[in-house]
Design an enzyme around this catalytic site. Sequence first.
Site, PDB file in Angstrom:
ATOM      1  N   HIS A  37       0.838  -1.203   0.000  1.00 36.99           N
ATOM      2  CA  HIS A  37       0.000   0.000   0.000  1.00 36.99           C
ATOM      3  C   HIS A  37       0.875   1.257   0.000  1.00 36.99           C
ATOM      4  CE1 HIS A  37      -2.749  -2.855   2.334  1.00 36.99           C
ATOM      5  NE2 HIS A  37      -3.486  -2.531   1.291  1.00 36.99           N
ATOM      6  N   ASP A 152      -3.180  -7.626  -7.416  1.00 37.60           N
ATOM      7  CA  ASP A 152      -4.552  -8.003  -7.769  1.00 37.60           C
ATOM      8  C   ASP A 152      -4.728  -7.737  -9.271  1.00 37.60           C
ATOM      9  OD1 ASP A 152      -5.950  -8.430  -4.950  1.00 37.60           O
ATOM     10  OD2 ASP A 152      -4.596  -6.735  -4.783  1.00 37.60           O
ATOM     11  N   VAL A 178       4.778  -5.703  -4.258  1.00 35.55           N
ATOM     12  CA  VAL A 178       5.849  -5.622  -3.258  1.00 35.55           C
ATOM     13  C   VAL A 178       5.845  -6.933  -2.465  1.00 35.55           C
ATOM     14  CG1 VAL A 178       6.715  -4.375  -1.242  1.00 35.55           C
ATOM     15  CG2 VAL A 178       5.635  -3.124  -3.130  1.00 35.55           C
ATOM     16  N   SER A 187       0.422  -8.875   1.904  1.00 36.40           N
ATOM     17  CA  SER A 187      -1.041  -8.870   1.934  1.00 36.40           C
ATOM     18  C   SER A 187      -1.464  -8.600   3.366  1.00 36.40           C
ATOM     19  CB  SER A 187      -1.575 -10.230   1.491  1.00 36.40           C
ATOM     20  OG  SER A 187      -2.930 -10.375   1.875  1.00 36.40           O
ATOM     21  N   ARG A 189      -3.753  -9.956   4.761  1.00 39.23           N
ATOM     22  CA  ARG A 189      -4.149 -11.247   5.337  1.00 39.23           C
ATOM     23  C   ARG A 189      -2.948 -12.040   5.870  1.00 39.23           C
ATOM     24  NH1 ARG A 189      -7.817 -10.652   0.954  1.00 39.23           N
ATOM     25  NH2 ARG A 189      -9.996 -10.776   1.599  1.00 39.23           N
TER      26      ARG A 189
HETATM   27  P1  AMP Z   1      -6.371  -3.927  -0.390  1.00 41.46           P
HETATM   28  O1  AMP Z   1      -6.242  -3.088   0.833  1.00 41.46           O
HETATM   29  O2  AMP Z   1      -5.945  -5.349  -0.221  1.00 41.46           O
HETATM   30  O3  AMP Z   1      -7.722  -3.779  -1.052  1.00 41.46           O
HETATM   31  O4  AMP Z   1      -5.324  -3.333  -1.422  1.00 41.46           O
HETATM   32  C1  AMP Z   1      -5.368  -1.985  -1.798  1.00 41.46           C
HETATM   33  C2  AMP Z   1      -4.485  -1.783  -2.999  1.00 41.46           C
HETATM   34  O5  AMP Z   1      -3.152  -2.174  -2.674  1.00 41.46           O
HETATM   35  C3  AMP Z   1      -4.932  -2.631  -4.199  1.00 41.46           C
HETATM   36  O6  AMP Z   1      -4.800  -1.862  -5.378  1.00 41.46           O
HETATM   37  C4  AMP Z   1      -3.947  -3.766  -4.171  1.00 41.46           C
HETATM   38  O7  AMP Z   1      -3.711  -4.337  -5.442  1.00 41.46           O
HETATM   39  C5  AMP Z   1      -2.700  -3.084  -3.648  1.00 41.46           C
HETATM   40  N1  AMP Z   1      -1.780  -4.063  -3.065  1.00 41.46           N
HETATM   41  C6  AMP Z   1      -2.089  -5.045  -2.179  1.00 41.46           C
HETATM   42  N2  AMP Z   1      -1.006  -5.793  -1.913  1.00 41.46           N
HETATM   43  C7  AMP Z   1       0.012  -5.280  -2.647  1.00 41.46           C
HETATM   44  C8  AMP Z   1       1.400  -5.620  -2.810  1.00 41.46           C
HETATM   45  N3  AMP Z   1       1.956  -6.637  -2.156  1.00 41.46           N
HETATM   46  N4  AMP Z   1       2.137  -4.866  -3.649  1.00 41.46           N
HETATM   47  C9  AMP Z   1       1.582  -3.824  -4.324  1.00 41.46           C
HETATM   48  N5  AMP Z   1       0.286  -3.451  -4.210  1.00 41.46           N
HETATM   49  C10 AMP Z   1      -0.485  -4.164  -3.381  1.00 41.46           C
END
Ligand code: AMP
Length: 289
Positions: A37, A152, A178, A187, A189
Amino acid sequence: MRTLRTVAELRAALAEPRRGGATVALVPTMGYLHDGHLSLIRAARGAADEIVVSLFVNPAQFNEAADLAAYPRDEARDAALAAEAGADLLFAPALEEVYPPGFATQVRIAGPLTERLEGAHRGAEHFHGVTTVVTKLLNMVAPDVVFFGQKDAQQALVIRRLAADLDLPVRIEVAPTVREPDGLALSSRNVRLHGDDRRRALALHRALTTAQAQLAAGTRDAAALAAAARRAMDDLDVKPEYLELVDPQTLAPVAAVDQETLLAVAARIGEVRLIDNAVLSPNGRSAGS
Ligand code: AMP
């Protein structure tokens, strides 16, 4: 950095910078921020004047009540991290601000983009929840540019379709995945991976790097690459929910890696469902893993 709860506050906060000619970037998140993020927030910092990070755990995109209930949350920590990475505004609305009583509209993309891979396993409703909330966030913030992660990959593709189909006046940037030093994709999670599951979670990354190595060694046949990737997962006692080589634009299965191909994988490690992907390239260069 200011934290805002309502659309009215958000619009008021953006009105003055906009009058002064400032450009606005949006980074949508579900919180529990990690370096993935933060990389998006930093990229946004370099691309616009006013950076809005949204923090909203969107029930409409969860297909399992238990996953929603277990989703980690810590707004104070998120606020500190977002500020440090360069956010100007944290938009953290309550559920009723996004879905007030009487809410009845959905934005749905039909067809393979929402029905394959994640759509086949979580249900297309997952993406209908994503496209509905992203449309709303884009209307609330009206950013010049919005940032998503390649982690994603299918979601990024769906959002590009959404913006093209609805003529949304926003530029879409997709930033690289990342990873932890050992390759595990970051993640929110991951904090739920306990004991041996943290080690077994490496199966997804192993699958990607195994396929990449086989490709570099000359194997282009998709079935052979998928079989090698599955064996690598098997070594860690992990069975993928799906592991597919598909066209990165249409998500249609491919028979061979003759052009850029998306290798997408999902697996359950204990109670935690993880996804990962890499873009395979026939000339040997691969991205994402
Ligand atoms: P989320 O909070 O999981 O909905 O993710 C928010 C944003 O962060 C989304 O656009 C995801 O694709 C991105 N994101 C989540 N994990 C990663 C990661 N490891 N590297 C880069 N972007 C990420």
